[in-house]
Design a protein around this motif. Structure first.
Motif, PDB file in Angstrom:
ATOM      1  N   ASP A  45       8.516 -12.864  -2.099  1.00 50.89           N
ATOM      2  CA  ASP A  45       9.384 -13.597  -0.793  1.00 50.89           C
ATOM      3  C   ASP A  45      10.589 -12.793  -0.674  1.00 50.89           C
ATOM      4  O   ASP A  45      10.829 -12.508   0.408  1.00 50.89           O
TER       5      ASP A  45
ATOM      6  N   LEU B 169       9.885  -9.414   1.121  1.00 52.73           N
ATOM      7  CA  LEU B 169       9.282  -9.891   2.763  1.00 52.73           C
ATOM      8  C   LEU B 169      10.308 -10.122   3.723  1.00 52.73           C
ATOM      9  O   LEU B 169      10.644  -9.747   4.753  1.00 52.73           O
TER      10      LEU B 169
ATOM     11  N   SER C 187       3.052   1.058 -13.296  1.00 53.51           N
ATOM     12  CA  SER C 187       1.831   0.335 -12.691  1.00 53.51           C
ATOM     13  C   SER C 187       2.248  -1.302 -12.744  1.00 53.51           C
ATOM     14  O   SER C 187       1.205  -1.924 -11.867  1.00 53.51           O
TER      15      SER C 187
ATOM     16  N   SER D 145       3.073  -2.517   0.323  1.00 51.69           N
ATOM     17  CA  SER D 145       3.304  -1.287   1.460  1.00 51.69           C
ATOM     18  C   SER D 145       4.483  -1.568   2.446  1.00 51.69           C
ATOM     19  O   SER D 145       4.858  -0.781   3.133  1.00 51.69           O
ATOM     20  N   LEU D 146       5.323  -2.595   1.897  1.00 50.72           N
ATOM     21  CA  LEU D 146       6.895  -2.697   2.791  1.00 50.72           C
ATOM     22  C   LEU D 146       7.747  -1.630   1.881  1.00 50.72           C
ATOM     23  O   LEU D 146       8.993  -1.393   2.503  1.00 50.72           O
TER      24      LEU D 146
ATOM     25  N   GLU E  79       9.791   1.198   5.824  1.00 47.77           N
ATOM     26  CA  GLU E  79       9.850   0.714   4.624  1.00 47.77           C
ATOM     27  C   GLU E  79      11.237   0.434   3.724  1.00 47.77           C
ATOM     28  O   GLU E  79      12.283   1.413   4.371  1.00 47.77           O
TER      29      GLU E  79
ATOM     30  N   PRO F 145       6.817 -13.367  -9.935  1.00 43.71           N
ATOM     31  CA  PRO F 145       6.423 -12.472  -9.094  1.00 43.71           C
ATOM     32  C   PRO F 145       6.647 -13.129  -7.584  1.00 43.71           C
ATOM     33  O   PRO F 145       6.901 -12.251  -6.718  1.00 43.71           O
ATOM     34  N   ARG F 146       6.480 -14.291  -7.418  1.00 44.69           N
ATOM     35  CA  ARG F 146       6.578 -15.105  -6.323  1.00 44.69           C
ATOM     36  C   ARG F 146       7.869 -14.778  -5.618  1.00 44.69           C
ATOM     37  O   ARG F 146       7.815 -14.755  -4.253  1.00 44.69           O
TER      38      ARG F 146
ATOM     39  N   ILE G 202       4.441  -2.183 -10.951  1.00 38.30           N
ATOM     40  CA  ILE G 202       4.646  -2.726  -9.766  1.00 38.30           C
ATOM     41  C   ILE G 202       3.488  -3.356  -8.971  1.00 38.30           C
ATOM     42  O   ILE G 202       3.580  -4.131  -8.297  1.00 38.30           O
ATOM     43  N   GLN G 203       2.340  -2.670  -9.360  1.00 31.21           N
ATOM     44  CA  GLN G 203       1.168  -2.828  -8.569  1.00 31.21           C
ATOM     45  C   GLN G 203       0.776  -4.157  -8.976  1.00 31.21           C
ATOM     46  O   GLN G 203      -0.135  -4.883  -8.384  1.00 31.21           O
TER      47      GLN G 203
ATOM     48  N   CYS H 236       9.108   1.950  -0.253  1.00 27.11           N
ATOM     49  CA  CYS H 236       8.934   3.514  -0.135  1.00 27.11           C
ATOM     50  C   CYS H 236       9.265   3.805  -1.722  1.00 27.11           C
ATOM     51  O   CYS H 236      10.362   4.042  -1.953  1.00 27.11           O
ATOM     52  N   ILE H 237       8.147   3.836  -2.739  1.00 27.94           N
ATOM     53  CA  ILE H 237       8.745   3.866  -4.093  1.00 27.94           C
ATOM     54  C   ILE H 237       8.737   5.292  -4.536  1.00 27.94           C
ATOM     55  O   ILE H 237       7.805   5.953  -4.325  1.00 27.94           O
TER      56      ILE H 237
ATOM     57  N   HIS I 136      -0.754  -6.015  -2.231  1.00 26.06           N
ATOM     58  CA  HIS I 136      -0.617  -4.652  -1.371  1.00 26.06           C
ATOM     59  C   HIS I 136       0.138  -4.962  -0.244  1.00 26.06           C
ATOM     60  O   HIS I 136       0.861  -4.043   0.314  1.00 26.06           O
ATOM     61  N   SER I 137       0.067  -6.157   0.271  1.00 28.95           N
ATOM     62  CA  SER I 137       0.845  -6.365   1.627  1.00 28.95           C
ATOM     63  C   SER I 137       2.462  -6.481   1.366  1.00 28.95           C
ATOM     64  O   SER I 137       3.184  -6.185   2.303  1.00 28.95           O
TER      65      SER I 137
END
Lengths: 446, 715
Positions: B231, B234, B256, B268-269, B99, B226-227, B258-259, B271-272, B264-265
C-alpha cells in the motif's frame, strides 16, 4: 467506435475535444454521459465502474469531469488510512479548504453527513457534484457501514451528488451481507489488440515518422500481447526499447521501409526484455545501460534479482531449517522410520492413510509443533548441541527472515506451531553446504 | 562484602553508614569484583584504554568495509536525484512510466550488525546528499497509518528541529495523527524547496541539488507486513511526480524476497538496483586480522577462548558485533580476575613501569605461575635461588621475560602469515582455508607434529616452480612488513633463495652436469661387492627415471626446509613461553556460560539437584535424587516427572503432602501423617503456580482437575 460523443447538455465541440482524448473509450464515455445526464439534472445516486488495470476507468471519468468543468472530488482509497482522511479530502475538494477543519478529531460518518448538509446550501451548485472513489475494493476492509452509506449518499445529504466507484473487481464481491442499494454498473472491457495498437501509435517520436513508430508498436505487440495487455507497461516497454529499434537507422545500415530487417534486429531484444525487464528482475535503468553497451559485452549479461537466491546462514540455523523442512513435508508418523535406528520395516503402501499417499510437496508445508522441530534437529545435527538460548533465538530469527512462519498466537508457552516457508531447491542448496542428503530423508522421494 | 549465594546477579549492598556516599562508578564496580584489590584501579585504566583502542579500531574498520557499498549507494542516489528523466530526451521522459528509484541493499543474515551500517548510511546521506532521510523499522510500522506517521515524523520532525535552530518562531508543528498523508508531505516539501531556492540560504550550495531527494529506508524488509508495504508503495507512486522519493530496502536474506513480498503490479512501480555487501565471514576475517592476529594488542585469547568465540559466530549468529562483544567480555574478565594483568599493557614503558612497581604480593603471584616455575626449573641453581628470594632480581627477570614475550609475538604473526600464504591454496587445504583456523591450530600445540602439517609440507614439495615462487614472494612481502630484528636474517635468506631460483634458468645445464658428476662419484664409494653395486645401480636408475632430482628440486627442498625451520622456531604455542598468563585469557568455560547461556539446562539442574546451587548439606542425597527437605518447587517438579501428559492435581497434592510430612519427621504410623492441612495446601498451590510460570505445565480443559505437562521424559 466511430460514434462520436453526443449529449444534449454539453457543447458538441467540447465533447469532440474530450472524445479525442480518450481513444477507443468513446462508447463507455457516451454511456457515462447519458447516465450523468445534463449538469443541472439530478443524477443516479451511485455508479460502479469496473474493469482490469489500465482500461481507462480513471482516465475517462477524470477527463470528463475536468474538461466539462463539473464539480467533483477524487479520492483514492489506498491513501485513506482512516475514514476521516477520506471525508476530509472530499469536503476539501467540494467546498474549499475551510470546511475540512470543521470535522472533529476522528470523524464518524454522521459527522461527515452533518457537515456536508451544513455546507451544501452555503455553496449552492446547480450542477451535480461528483465524488470519485478509486480502488474502491479497499472500501470493503473499512467500516462496514461506509459502503452502504456511500452508494446512497444522495438521500442522506439531500443534495444533487453522485458517487462513482472505480474498481478492478465485480460488484458481486462488494455486496454486503445485509444487502444495500444497488449502484448502476458499467463495465470497461479490455482494450483489444487493435485498440492497443491505435493508442500506442499515438505516442509518435518527434524525430521519426508515424509509420515507423506504428511498425515498431506492431512488433512490440507481436511479442508482448500474449503476456501483457497493460497499457502502462506496454508504453513503458516501448519507450525502453525504441532506441534499440532505431539503432540501425541511425547508423544508416537500414532504411525505414525495410521493416523485416528492423524486426530481425529488435526481436531477440524484445524476447529478452520479456524475461527480465518486464518482470522487473532487471531494473529499467540497468536495461537501458545494457542496451547502450556494445554487443560483445552483452554476454556478461546482467544478473537479475532472482539470480541471487543464495542465502548464507549460520551452521545451526541451516540444520534448524532442514529440520523444519523435514517436519513440514514428512508425515509425523514417518519420523520413527527416518530418525530411529531400529525402526523395523515399514512398507510405504500399507503404512499410510489414503490422504497421505499423495505427494506432500503438492500439498504444501504442514504445521508442526516446536517439540518435533527440536527432536528432528537434534537427530540430524551431527554434533551434540546444548539447548542454549541462541538455538531458540535462531528459530525466531528464522521466523523474522520469513524462512519459517509461525502459526497462531505468539505465546511461547502454549506450544507454538511453525511451517517451513522455503522451496525444495532452496533447502537442497542449503543441505548441500552442510553435506546432508536431504532427499534421503524425505518421504516423498523414497 | 560477599553473599552466600552462588548465582551471579545484582546484590544490593547498603553502604555502611558514612562510608562513601557517592554513587559507585565503573572503577568501584571493577575494584569490587577484583581479586587483588590494590592495583585494581590501574588495571581498570589499562582495560579501559585497551578497550577504547579496540573499539576505535573496529569502528574505523567497519567504515572501511562499508565504504564501497555505501559509496555505490550514494552514487546511485545522487544519480537518481539528478534524474535519468532529465538526461533522456523529452519523448522518453514522457513515455517512461514513472518508477520509484529503489536500492536493494543485501546485508546478510547478521541482523545485529546492520544498525551500524544504516547509521553510517544515514549520516553520509545527510552530510552529502539530502537532509530528508527517514529510517524505518518493521516493529514500529505494524499498520499503514503508523508507517505514514513515522515517515512524516522523521522527515518533517527532523527538519522542524533544524528550522528551530536557524530561525525561531517558524517551526512546523508535528503532524497530527489524521494529517499524516503524503499530500501533507508534498505541501511541506514544496514550501521547503521554495524557501531554499531563495538566495541567502546555506542549503543552496552547489553540490546540493535544488530539490534534494527524500530517502526512505526500510531497515528490515522481510519483517514488514507485505500488505502495508504494498500500500505504501502504491501511495508513493501516486506522488512520485511531485516528490523525488527514493526507497532503500535493507534485505537480510536474498533479493528474490522482493519478488515474494511484492506482486508484479507493485514491483512494476519500482526501479530496483542491487547492492551487495561484504559477506560476514569476510568481515570477521578482517576484524580478526586487525584485532587478534597482531602484536599491537597485548591482550590475547587462547585457543579455546578463540574457538568459543568463533564457533558462536559460525554456528549461531554470524554477527561480528557479538563477536566483538564477546572479546570485550573476555578482556574485562581477564583484567578483573588476573592480578597480573597489570603487566598486560600496550606500551613498553608502561610494562617496565608497572613491573618495577609490582608489590611483593604481586611478585609472589608471579612466582606461583606455572609457566614461571617451569622457567625457574630450567635455570642454574644459583639463579633459582636469586629468583625466589630477591625481589629486585625478580623484577629484572620479569622485564626481560615480558620483553621476550613481546618479541615472540612480533615474530609469531609474520611467520603464521607466511605459513598460511604458502598453504592456503594447496589442494584440499590441509591447514585450513582461513588464517584463524591455522592460528588456533598453532595455539593448541606444536603445529609441526600434526598430520595436517606433514601432508601440507608434502604437497608443498610437489609445487611447480611458478606457484612456489609466487608464494615465496608473498612470504617475502609479509616478512618485509614486519620490522623485527629477528626476522632480518630469515628475510635475507629468503631473498637469497629467491635469487637462486631466478638464476636457476641460466645455470640449469651447469647444475645438471654437476649432479651427474656427483652421483656416480657417490656410487663409486660403495663399490665393495657386486650385489651391492647392482642394487645401487638399480636404485639410481629408478630414481633417475622417476624424479630426476634437478637443481630446482634441490632448491625447492632447501626453501621448504628453511620454511620448516622458521615454523619450528617461531610458531611454538604460547604456553611454552614464561609469563604467558599475563597476556592470555584462558577460561573458555566461563565465556561460554556467559555468551551461550543454556537457561533450560540451568533450570533443570536447579530443580532436579537443588544442592548444585544452594550448597546446603541438608539437600545432599546419595543417589542424586531430590531429598524431601528440598524446596517445595523441587519436590513438586520431581513428583510431576512421574506423571503422564495429564496430571491429576489431587493425586499430586496427596503425594506432595506425604513427602513433606516425611520431611517434618512425623511418625509414618500416626494419623497426621500425609494429611493435607491448610499450610501444605497453600505451599503446594504456590509451587504449582511457580512451575506453571516456568513453563513446565499449563492448565487444560481436556479433563477437570488436571493440568497438562509441557515437557516430556522423566522417570
Amino acid at each position: 467506435m466511430t460514434a462520436s460523443l453526443q449529449h444534449p447538455g454539453y457543447d458538441p465541440e467540447r465533447l469532440l475535444c474530450v472524445a479525442e482524448k480518450m481513444p477507443c473509450r468513446v462508447a463507455q464515455a457516451g454511456t457515462l454521459l447519458s447516465l450523468m445526464g445534463e449538469p443541472a439534472q439530478y443524477s443516479y445516486p451511485s455508479i460502479f465502474l469496473y474493469g482490469h488495470r489500465s482500461t481507462g476507468k480513471s482516465h475517462v471519468i477524470n477527463t470528463l469531469l475536468m474538461d466539462l468543468e463539473l464539480p467533483h472530488a477524487t479520492v483514492s482509497c489506498v491513501e485513506c488510512v482512516s475514514v476521516g482522511l477520506m471525508f476530509e479530502r472530499v469536503l476539501l475538494e467540494l467546498f474549499g479548504p475551510d470546511t475540512s477543519t470543521l470535522l472533529p478529531r476522528s470523524p464518524s460518518l454522521s459527522d461527515f453527513v452533518r457537515i456536508y448538509r451544513q455546507q451544501a446550501p452555503l455553496s449552492p451548485a446547480n450542477q451535480t457534484r461528483y465524488i470519485v472513489i478509486e480502488m474502491a475494493e479497499l472500501l470493503r476492509d473499512m467500516d462496514s457501514n461506509l459502503l452502504p452509506v456511500l452508494v446512497r449518499l444522495q438521500e442522506l445529504v439531500d443534495d444533487n451528488v453522485t458517487v462513482i466507484l472505480l474498481s478492478e473487481i465485480v460488484w458481486d464481491r462488494f455486496r454486503p451481507n445485509t444487502g444495500c442499494f444497488e449502484p448502476l454498473i458499467l463495465y470497461f472491457p479490455d482494450y483489444s489488440k487493435g485498440d492497443l495498437q491505435q493508442i500506442l501509435s499515438q505516442d509518435i517520436h518527434p524525430s521519426y515518422s508515424p509509420e515507423l513508430y506504428s511498425a515498431f508498436i506492431n512488433i512490440l505487440l507481436g511479442v508482448f500481447y500474449s503476456v501483457c495487455r497493460d497499457l502502462r507497461e506496454l508504453r513503458h516497454l516501448a519507450a525502453l526499447n525504441f532506441s534499440k529499434f532505431c539503432e540501425p537507422l541511425k547508423e544508416g545500415k537500414v532504411k525505414e521501409s525495410d521493416t523485416h530487417k528492423l524486426w530481425r534486429n529488435i526481436e531477440p531484444h524484445l524476447k529478452k526484455a520479456m524475461q527480465t525487464v518486464y518482470l522487473r528482475d532487471v531494473s529499467s535503468v540497468q536495461w537501458e545501460q545494457q542496451l547502450q553497451q556494445t554487443e560483445e559485452k552483452e554476454c556478461a549479461a546482467l544478473k537479475g534479482l532472482s539470480a541471487h537466491a543464495h542465502v548464507e546462514l549460520p551452521y545451526y540455523s541451516k540444520f534448524l531449517l532442514i529440520a523444519a523442512y523435514l517436519a513440514s513435508y514428512n508425515p509425523a508418523r514417518t519420523d520413527r522410520r527416518f530418525f530411529l535406528k531400529h525402526h523395523g520395516k515399514i512398507k510405504k503402501t500399507n503404512f499410510l492413510k489414503k490422504h497421505e499417499k499423495t505427494s506432500n510437496h503438492l500439498l504444501g508445508p504442514k504445521p508442526f509443533p516446536l517439540d518435533r522441530l527440536l527432536a528432528i534437529f537434534y537427530s540430524v545435527v551431527d554434533s551434540r548441541v546444548a539447548p542454549s538460548a541462541s538455538v531458540f533465538s535462531q528459530i525466531s530469527s528464522l521466523v523474522t527472515l520469513q524462512l519459517l512462519t509461525q502459526l497462531g498466537h505468539d505465546d511461547q508457552l502454549d506450544a507454538p506451531k511453525y511451517k517451513c516457508a522455503v522451496a525444495l531447491d532452496f533447502i537442497r542448496a542449503i543441505s548441500r553446504t552442510v553435506n546432508f542428503d536431504i532427499v534421503k530423508y524425505l518421504y516423498d522421494f523414497l | 562484602m560477599s553473599t552466600s549465594s552462588v548465582s551471579k546477579g545484582c546484590f544490593v549492598f547498603k553502604p555502611s553508614a558514612k562510608k562513601r556516599r557517592k554513587t559507585s562508578d565503573m572503577v568501584d564496580y571493577f575494584s569490587h569484583g577484583c581479586d587483588g584489590g590494590e592495583d585494581s584501579s590501574l588495571r581498570y585504566t589499562l582495560c579501559k584504554k585497551l578497550w577504547d583502542t579496540i573499539k576505535e579500531e573496529t569502528e574505523s574498520l567497519q567504515d572501511e568495509l562499508n565504504r564501497q557499498i555505501l559509496e555505490g549507494l550514494l552514487h546511485f542516489i545522487k544519480r537518481c536525484c539528478s534524474g535519468p528523466r532529465h538526461t533522456a530526451g523529452p519523448w522518453e521522459a514522457r513515455m517512461r512510466a514513472s518508477e520509484i528509484p529503489t536500492a536493494a541493499l543485501v546485508l546478510g543474515v547478521n541482523v545485529p550488525d546492520h544498525d551500524m551500517t544504516f547509521q553510517s548510511l544515514c549520516e553520509l546521506l545527510q552530510q552529502s546528499v539530502t537532509p530528508h532521510v527517514a529510517c524505518l523499522q518493521a516493529k514500529e510500522c505494524g499498520a499503514l497509518k503508523g508507517l505514514m506517521r513515522k515517515v512524516l515524523e522523521r522527515l518533517v520532525g527532523s527538519a522542524a528541529e533544524e528550522e528551530a535552530d536557524e530561525e525561531e518562531g517558524d517551526t512546523h508543528p508535528h503532524p497530527k495523527g489524521a494529517h499524516c498523508t503524503l499530500a501533507t508531505l508534498c505541501e511541506w516539501y514544496e514550501t521547503k524547496s521554495k524557501k531554499s531556492s531563495t538566495p541567502g540560504k546555506k542549503r543552496s550550495s552547489e553540490e546540493e541539488p535544488a530539490r534534494p531527494p527524500i530517502v526512505i529506508i526500510f531497515k528490515d524488509l522481510e519483517a514488514f507486513n507485505p500488505r502495508v508495504l504494498q500500500d505504501f508503495i502504491l501511495i508513493c507512486s501516486r506522488y512520485v511526480e511531485q516528490l523525488p522519493l527514493i526507497l532503500v530496502f535493507g534485505i537480510a536474506t536474498s533479493p528474490s524476497t522482493i519478488q515474494q513480498v511484492l506482486p508484479h503490479s507493485v514491483s512494476s512501480l519500482l526501479c530496483i538496483e542491487l547492492f551487495q555487501s561484504l559477506s560476514c565471514t569476510q568481515h570477521l576475517s578482517t576484524v580478526m586480522d586487525k584485532l587478534i592476529l597482531t602484536h599491537h594488542f597485548p591482550f590475547k585469547p587462547n585457543a579455546k577462548v578463540l574457538q568459543v568465540l568463533v564457533s558462536i559466530f559460525l554456528y549461531h549468529d554470524f554477527s561480528v558485533r557479538n563477536f566483538i562483544k564477546g572479546l570485550k567480555l573476555a578482556l574485562l574478565e581477564h583484567y578483573l580476575n588476573q592480578p597480573l594483568s597489570v603487566l598486560c599493557c600496550e606500551k613498553k614503558e608502561e610494562v617496565e613501569l608497572n613491573t618495577t612497581q609490582l608489590s611483593h604480593r604481586g611478585l609472589e603471584s608471579v612466582r606461583q605461575l606455572a609457566s614461571f616455575r617451569r622457567y625457574v626449573e630450567q635455570q642454574q641453581p644459583q639463579e633459582q635461588v636469586a629468583l625466589l628470594t630477591s625481589d629486585q632480581h625478580m623484577k629484572e627477570t620479569c622485564k626481560k621475560l615480558l620483553k621476550d614475550l613481546h618479541k615472540y609475538h612480533k615474530n609469531y604473526y609474520p611467520v603464521l602469515r607466511c605459513l598460511h600464504a604458502l598453504t592456503r591454496s594447496l589442494p584440499r587445504v590441509p591447514l585450513g582455508k582461513q588464517i584463524r583456523e591455522l592460528h588456533i591450530t598453532c595455539l593448541e600445540g606444536n603445529v609441526w607434529e600434526r598430520e595436517e602439517y606433514r601432508s601440507a609440507m608434502q604437497l608443498l614439495r610437489m609445487l611447480a616452480k611458478e606457484e612456489l615462487l609466487r608464494e615465496l614472494r608473498g612470504c617475502q612481502d609479509i616478512l618485509k612488513l614486519c620490522r623485527s630484528t629477528k626476522m632480518r636474517a630469515p628475510l635475507e635468506r629468503l631473498q637469497e633463495l629467491l635469487d637462486q631460483f631466478e638464476r636457476l634458468d641460466e645455470a640449469k645445464p651447469e647444475t645438471a652436469a654437476n649432479e651427474d658428476m656427483t652421483s656416480p662419484a657417490k656410487s663409486m664409494e660403495k663399490k665393495t661387492d657386486l650385489f651391492q653395486l647392482q642394487k645401487t645401480l638399480l636404485e639410481m636408475k629408478e630414481t633417475r627415471r622417476t624424479k630426476k632430482l634437478s637443481g630446482f628440486e634441490i632448491l625447492r627442498n632447501e626453501a621448504l626446509d628453511f620454511i620448516d625451520a622458521l615454523v619450528r622456531s617461531h610458531l611454538v604455542p604460547p604456553e611454552t613461553q614464561p609469563l604467558h598468563e599475563v597476556c592470555y585469557y584462558s577460561s573458555s568455560a566461563l565465556l561460554r556460560r556467559h555468551l551461550n547461556a543454556t537457561p533450560r539446562t540451568s533450570i533443570q539442574t536447579a530443580l532436579s539437584s537443588p544442592y548444585h546451587y544452594l550448597q546446603n548439606d541438608a539437600l545432599l542425597t546419595e543417589d542424586g535424587g531430590v531429598s524431601n527437605a528440598a524446596p517445595d518447587l523441587c519436590i513438586v517438579h520431581k513428583l510431576h516427572l512421574e506423571c503422564g501428559r495429564l496430571i491429576n492435581l489431587y493425586d499430586w497434592l496427596e503425594a506432595y503432602a506425604t513427602v513433606v510430612s516425611a520431611a517434618e519427621g512425623k511418625d509414618p504410623e500416626s494419623e497426621e501423617y500425609g494429611k493435607v492441612d491448610e499450610l501444605k495446601h497453600a505451599r503446594f498451590i504456590q509451587a504449582v503456580s511457580e512451575l506453571q510460570f516456568l513453563g513446565f505445565i499449563k492448565s487444560t480443559k481436556q479433563k477437570t482437575d488436571h493440568v497438562a505437562r509441557l515437557t516430556w521424559g522423566g522417570c
